[in-house]
Design a protein around this motif. Sequence first.
Motif, PDB file in Angstrom:
ATOM      1  N   ALA A 168      13.319  27.808  12.365  1.00  0.00           N
ATOM      2  CA  ALA A 168      14.032  26.711  13.736  1.00  0.00           C
ATOM      3  C   ALA A 168      15.589  26.625  13.273  1.00  0.00           C
ATOM      4  CB  ALA A 168      13.507  25.801  13.883  1.00  0.00           C
ATOM      5  N   GLU A 169      15.836  26.735  12.026  1.00  0.00           N
ATOM      6  CA  GLU A 169      16.813  25.973  12.596  1.00  0.00           C
ATOM      7  C   GLU A 169      18.313  27.418  12.741  1.00  0.00           C
ATOM      8  OE1 GLU A 169      16.073  24.545  10.098  1.00  0.00           O
ATOM      9  OE2 GLU A 169      16.427  22.502   9.765  1.00  0.00           O
ATOM     10  N   ALA A 170      17.784  28.519  12.331  1.00  0.00           N
ATOM     11  CA  ALA A 170      19.133  29.866  12.164  1.00  0.00           C
ATOM     12  C   ALA A 170      18.376  29.751  13.844  1.00  0.00           C
ATOM     13  CB  ALA A 170      18.459  31.027  11.198  1.00  0.00           C
ATOM     14  N   ALA A 171      17.629  30.097  14.304  1.00  0.00           N
ATOM     15  CA  ALA A 171      16.991  30.808  15.875  1.00  0.00           C
ATOM     16  C   ALA A 171      17.451  29.838  16.084  1.00  0.00           C
ATOM     17  CB  ALA A 171      14.968  30.653  15.853  1.00  0.00           C
ATOM     18  N   PHE A 172      17.910  28.493  16.449  1.00  0.00           N
ATOM     19  CA  PHE A 172      18.246  27.630  17.331  1.00  0.00           C
ATOM     20  C   PHE A 172      19.871  28.268  17.017  1.00  0.00           C
ATOM     21  CE2 PHE A 172      20.768  23.441  18.138  1.00  0.00           C
ATOM     22  CZ  PHE A 172      19.932  23.420  19.168  1.00  0.00           C
ATOM     23  N   ALA A 173      20.163  28.284  15.750  1.00  0.00           N
ATOM     24  CA  ALA A 173      22.453  28.331  15.800  1.00  0.00           C
ATOM     25  C   ALA A 173      22.206  30.103  16.584  1.00  0.00           C
ATOM     26  CB  ALA A 173      22.578  28.881  14.827  1.00  0.00           C
ATOM     27  N   ALA A 174      21.538  31.176  16.683  1.00  0.00           N
ATOM     28  CA  ALA A 174      21.661  32.490  17.094  1.00  0.00           C
ATOM     29  C   ALA A 174      21.038  32.378  18.613  1.00  0.00           C
ATOM     30  CB  ALA A 174      20.712  32.710  16.413  1.00  0.00           C
ATOM     31  N   ALA A 175      20.548  30.912  19.438  1.00  0.00           N
ATOM     32  CA  ALA A 175      20.422  31.164  20.528  1.00  0.00           C
ATOM     33  C   ALA A 175      21.435  31.230  21.621  1.00  0.00           C
ATOM     34  CB  ALA A 175      19.067  30.641  20.794  1.00  0.00           C
ATOM     35  N   PRO A 176      21.532  31.977  23.006  1.00  0.00           N
ATOM     36  CA  PRO A 176      22.736  31.527  23.808  1.00  0.00           C
ATOM     37  C   PRO A 176      22.478  30.484  24.679  1.00  0.00           C
ATOM     38  CG  PRO A 176      20.778  33.384  24.750  1.00  0.00           C
ATOM     39  CD  PRO A 176      20.545  33.201  23.001  1.00  0.00           C
ATOM     40  N   HIS A 177      21.382  29.624  24.441  1.00  0.00           N
ATOM     41  CA  HIS A 177      20.881  28.853  25.436  1.00  0.00           C
ATOM     42  C   HIS A 177      20.356  27.208  24.434  1.00  0.00           C
ATOM     43  CE1 HIS A 177      22.463  30.822  29.152  1.00  0.00           C
ATOM     44  NE2 HIS A 177      21.382  31.865  28.579  1.00  0.00           N
ATOM     45  N   LYS A 178      20.799  26.866  24.530  1.00  0.00           N
ATOM     46  CA  LYS A 178      20.091  25.127  24.193  1.00  0.00           C
ATOM     47  C   LYS A 178      20.936  24.189  23.869  1.00  0.00           C
ATOM     48  CE  LYS A 178      22.499  27.872  20.552  1.00  0.00           C
ATOM     49  NZ  LYS A 178      23.444  28.029  19.256  1.00  0.00           N
ATOM     50  N   ILE A 179      19.788  22.823  23.475  1.00  0.00           N
ATOM     51  CA  ILE A 179      20.124  21.801  23.780  1.00  0.00           C
ATOM     52  C   ILE A 179      19.473  20.930  22.936  1.00  0.00           C
ATOM     53  CG2 ILE A 179      19.953  21.815  26.275  1.00  0.00           C
ATOM     54  CD1 ILE A 179      16.922  19.848  24.991  1.00  0.00           C
ATOM     55  N   SER A 180      20.052  19.535  22.845  1.00  0.00           N
ATOM     56  CA  SER A 180      19.590  19.229  21.806  1.00  0.00           C
ATOM     57  C   SER A 180      19.592  17.912  22.070  1.00  0.00           C
ATOM     58  CB  SER A 180      20.424  19.436  20.317  1.00  0.00           C
ATOM     59  OG  SER A 180      19.784  18.431  19.160  1.00  0.00           O
ATOM     60  N   ALA A 181      18.905  16.866  22.018  1.00  0.00           N
ATOM     61  CA  ALA A 181      19.651  15.174  21.943  1.00  0.00           C
ATOM     62  C   ALA A 181      18.702  14.395  21.710  1.00  0.00           C
ATOM     63  CB  ALA A 181      19.188  15.556  23.985  1.00  0.00           C
ATOM     64  N   TRP A 284       0.918  -3.406  20.171  1.00  0.00           N
ATOM     65  CA  TRP A 284       2.045  -2.292  21.129  1.00  0.00           C
ATOM     66  C   TRP A 284       2.892  -1.206  21.198  1.00  0.00           C
ATOM     67  CZ3 TRP A 284       7.651  -1.752  19.540  1.00  0.00           C
ATOM     68  CH2 TRP A 284       7.171  -2.215  17.812  1.00  0.00           C
ATOM     69  N   ARG A 285       2.620  -0.982  22.263  1.00  0.00           N
ATOM     70  CA  ARG A 285       3.236   0.910  22.083  1.00  0.00           C
ATOM     71  C   ARG A 285       4.686   0.899  21.171  1.00  0.00           C
ATOM     72  NH1 ARG A 285       1.957   4.946  24.719  1.00  0.00           N
ATOM     73  NH2 ARG A 285       1.270   4.590  26.355  1.00  0.00           N
ATOM     74  N   PRO A 286       4.451   1.403  19.825  1.00  0.00           N
ATOM     75  CA  PRO A 286       5.734   1.367  18.506  1.00  0.00           C
ATOM     76  C   PRO A 286       6.894   2.396  20.057  1.00  0.00           C
ATOM     77  CG  PRO A 286       4.328   2.998  18.384  1.00  0.00           C
ATOM     78  CD  PRO A 286       3.341   2.581  19.209  1.00  0.00           C
ATOM     79  N   SER A 287       8.089   1.374  19.649  1.00  0.00           N
ATOM     80  CA  SER A 287       9.769   2.047  19.802  1.00  0.00           C
ATOM     81  C   SER A 287       9.513   2.896  19.480  1.00  0.00           C
ATOM     82  CB  SER A 287      10.535   1.224  19.910  1.00  0.00           C
ATOM     83  OG  SER A 287      10.126   0.607  17.896  1.00  0.00           O
ATOM     84  N   CYS A 288      10.347   3.975  19.715  1.00  0.00           N
ATOM     85  CA  CYS A 288      10.612   5.071  19.057  1.00  0.00           C
ATOM     86  C   CYS A 288      11.912   5.700  19.527  1.00  0.00           C
ATOM     87  CB  CYS A 288       9.443   5.942  19.860  1.00  0.00           C
ATOM     88  SG  CYS A 288       8.486   6.954  19.344  1.00  0.00           S
ATOM     89  N   VAL A 289      12.035   6.506  18.214  1.00  0.00           N
ATOM     90  CA  VAL A 289      13.942   7.320  18.333  1.00  0.00           C
ATOM     91  C   VAL A 289      13.466   8.297  18.528  1.00  0.00           C
ATOM     92  CG1 VAL A 289      15.626   7.490  17.445  1.00  0.00           C
ATOM     93  CG2 VAL A 289      14.449   5.742  17.434  1.00  0.00           C
ATOM     94  N   GLN A 290      13.479   9.847  19.133  1.00  0.00           N
ATOM     95  CA  GLN A 290      13.126  11.234  18.795  1.00  0.00           C
ATOM     96  C   GLN A 290      14.151  12.290  19.074  1.00  0.00           C
ATOM     97  OE1 GLN A 290       9.175  12.495  20.803  1.00  0.00           O
ATOM     98  NE2 GLN A 290       9.733  10.023  21.712  1.00  0.00           N
ATOM     99  N   THR A 291      14.886  13.364  18.199  1.00  0.00           N
ATOM    100  CA  THR A 291      15.661  13.981  18.571  1.00  0.00           C
ATOM    101  C   THR A 291      14.662  15.658  18.778  1.00  0.00           C
ATOM    102  OG1 THR A 291      16.771  12.543  17.107  1.00  0.00           O
ATOM    103  CG2 THR A 291      17.495  15.234  17.477  1.00  0.00           C
ATOM    104  N   VAL A 292      15.038  16.046  20.028  1.00  0.00           N
ATOM    105  CA  VAL A 292      14.094  17.074  20.770  1.00  0.00           C
ATOM    106  C   VAL A 292      15.451  18.093  20.844  1.00  0.00           C
ATOM    107  CG1 VAL A 292      12.711  18.276  21.928  1.00  0.00           C
ATOM    108  CG2 VAL A 292      12.539  15.628  21.642  1.00  0.00           C
ATOM    109  N   SER A 293      15.329  19.283  19.695  1.00  0.00           N
ATOM    110  CA  SER A 293      16.075  20.557  20.470  1.00  0.00           C
ATOM    111  C   SER A 293      15.710  21.823  20.386  1.00  0.00           C
ATOM    112  CB  SER A 293      17.185  20.578  18.703  1.00  0.00           C
ATOM    113  OG  SER A 293      17.467  19.345  18.203  1.00  0.00           O
ATOM    114  N   LEU A 294      15.648  22.065  21.296  1.00  0.00           N
ATOM    115  CA  LEU A 294      15.490  23.317  22.628  1.00  0.00           C
ATOM    116  C   LEU A 294      16.477  24.269  22.647  1.00  0.00           C
ATOM    117  CD1 LEU A 294      13.181  21.697  25.049  1.00  0.00           C
ATOM    118  CD2 LEU A 294      12.029  22.467  22.560  1.00  0.00           C
ATOM    119  N   ALA A 295      15.423  25.776  22.423  1.00  0.00           N
ATOM    120  CA  ALA A 295      16.748  27.484  22.122  1.00  0.00           C
ATOM    121  C   ALA A 295      16.151  27.571  22.625  1.00  0.00           C
ATOM    122  CB  ALA A 295      17.558  27.152  20.878  1.00  0.00           C
ATOM    123  N   ALA A 296      16.763  28.616  24.058  1.00  0.00           N
ATOM    124  CA  ALA A 296      15.988  29.389  24.462  1.00  0.00           C
ATOM    125  C   ALA A 296      16.988  31.090  24.445  1.00  0.00           C
ATOM    126  CB  ALA A 296      15.919  29.595  25.835  1.00  0.00           C
TER     127      ALA A 296
END
Length: 750
Positions: A168-181, A284-296
């Motif tokens: 996933a890391e290599a594919a993310f690095a190589a892809a022309p379009h990506k977001i991460s937040a 309770w529904r737990p507080s949550c921190v997520q990092t999502v990175s997508l590449a296309a």
Amino acid sequence: MLDRSRIVGLPISRIDGPLKVTGQARYAAEHFEPGMLFGHAALATVATGRIIALDVRAAERVPGVVKIYTHENRPKTAYRDSKWKDAVALPGHPFRPLENDRVLFDGQPVAFVVAETPEAARDAAALIHAHYAAERPHTDILAERHDSYEPPVARMKQLLPPPPRGDAEAAFAAAPHKISADYLLSGEHHNPMELFAATVRFEDDGVLTIHDKTQGSQNSRDYVCGVFGLDPDKVIVKNDFVGGAFGQALRPKHHLFLAVMASLDLSRSMKVEITRREMFYLSWRPSCVQTVSLAADADGRLQAVLHHAVHATSRHEDYQENVANWSGLAYKCDNVKISYELVKLDLATPGDMRAPGAASGIAALETAMDELAHEVGIDPLELRVRNFVHRDQNQDKAITSKALHACYREGAARFGWSERSPEPRSMREGNDLVGWGMAGGIWEAMMSKGEAKVRLSSDGKVRVSAAASDIGTGTYTILGQIAAETFDCPIDAVTVDIGSSDLPKTGVEGGSWTAATTGSAVQAAAKAVVKTLLRHAASMENSPLAEASEEHVEIADGRLVLESNHQAGIALADIMAAAGLDTIEEHAKVGPDMLSMMRYAAYSHSAVFVEVRVDEELGVVRVTRVVSAIAAGRILNPKTARSQILGGVVMGIGMALHEEGMIDHRTGRIMNHNLAEYHVPAHADIHDIDVIFVEEDDDKASPIGVKGLGETGIVGVAAAVSNAIFHATGKRIRDLPITIDKVLESEVVQ
Ligand code: MOS
């Protein structure tokens, strides 16, 4: 499958509705016993530390007070943790009320007053003074996230992240379009109408009858028997009517323990009903921190998906839910990396809240998908269509059914999605910025083990029984419909007996599996009754059914007939008279088909389309239109089913815009523990909601083709609202709920 449909599939009104609207349906706190006592807990006012002293003298002087319990005089209970573990318990040490001087979370019960009236108990509880050695609480997930850990023991196998695929890391690095937040979700609190309550009837013969607010009468019974060492035959738990629960009543809460403890100790009937405020100190529904990175790639085809999720748990238990795994199966992608960790905070153990995990994780994933669509420059719906997958890539299994294309198509058509102008901030009307957003939803279609009995009487009446619960979902009604279908009788001829632990074995009502499970058990028991009828009918003199097999008979108009020829048949009353029977009762057990589960995974799917109007000057967001298109297998009752989805959408709007547990991190205390300051959507917040069911013919998800509806309606809604706000304003807000201040303070993305 249910082959024919005469009553199943009709929008029948709830059969328990008249009892509810006339006030005859009694909830756990509405049962009365002569001479009963009332209990009220005094709650900790620090989040962590030790109790140095509890001064109960003023409380003892309140007229009517019978006894005050603290950790110093609590009656003996089971010692081992295993005895305290309920059916859906977590790894760790279950909370034991009044166990010792340790305070684990704000609002923990530290004393329990029993009195002749509820007023005296409450008054006295307020007069108890506790002295604490308070310690510094850690309640802020953002401050503690560096201390996250992988759960040492998985609560269920499905919660383990799937093994990484590709790179996933290599594919993310190589892809022309990506977001991460990073995506943040505030803790949320369940707020069903009904408060937790237990009414315990104490009888001299040692039998306890307990009306408990629970999603599983047998779970509460087994917990009480484990903790107090009672014989399961001497405890009956009833939950005939449940005023909503949303997962909070899956596990027994302190009200049940305290009511039973005092009842046994004092040999008196007892009632405990907690306050709205106390509801906020429970799961309770737990507080949550997520990092999502997508590449296309240039066409929007996903090249990499990375999802890391961290959510809160308590000091004493490892609460777990499936937050991130959805990202590995929602869309086609060969390079996937998912990780999942917990953070211990000085708060009560979180718990399942409507679509636990999916509601949080898919909020992040589906917002990220919208960001990716914007980055690639294609329509958000088109991005999802291009990445459609008809296989569970996490488990490498086929999917039983996935009519998601139809959800996209029908939902978009109903919403008018093709009229959307793609540019953010391009659809203004007066002061309002108008935005259209969409998202997808997924929930696992589960079935558990369950049992049911069905009894046919010679007068044509049918009785269905199982220890299932109706938490407002429509269980009574759909079970009645399933039985009426087999016996071809009006639903009024069916009595549905559920909500009591002495009925056939049933798990908790959770996971949206009750219709699939108990519905299938009822159908199996009804079919067993038909088989018995046929056996008697076949042996009657000159029987037209002498050679018939059970697959080729059915009941029509009060007669057992050949499917192929309704003339050939015998009246049920005549069959029973000939056999000398007043009733025929059969019992059935069902469970998931293990062989099929090895090859298939089953999910319900949805597409949600949302219109928001944002007042540019005030930052006020209104969700003016929602279209939710749902593919969830067979719909037993479109009326109760629609109601489930409406509720899910409303709760999703709450997640997007309103619901936020606020903690003062200096003290670790919950600040907004009431419905004035913890906001849930009110009527004025809800406008048009349109529900579409795309029917699926699925013979693998469950024997009756049902996939469940209680949870799927909330999944994706928060992302769809957030995406619509981006489209309206050009502001990307990744911190739920999206309150006015965030709308005003965020910058327009260029
Ligand atoms: Mo549901 S959150 O499994 O009641």
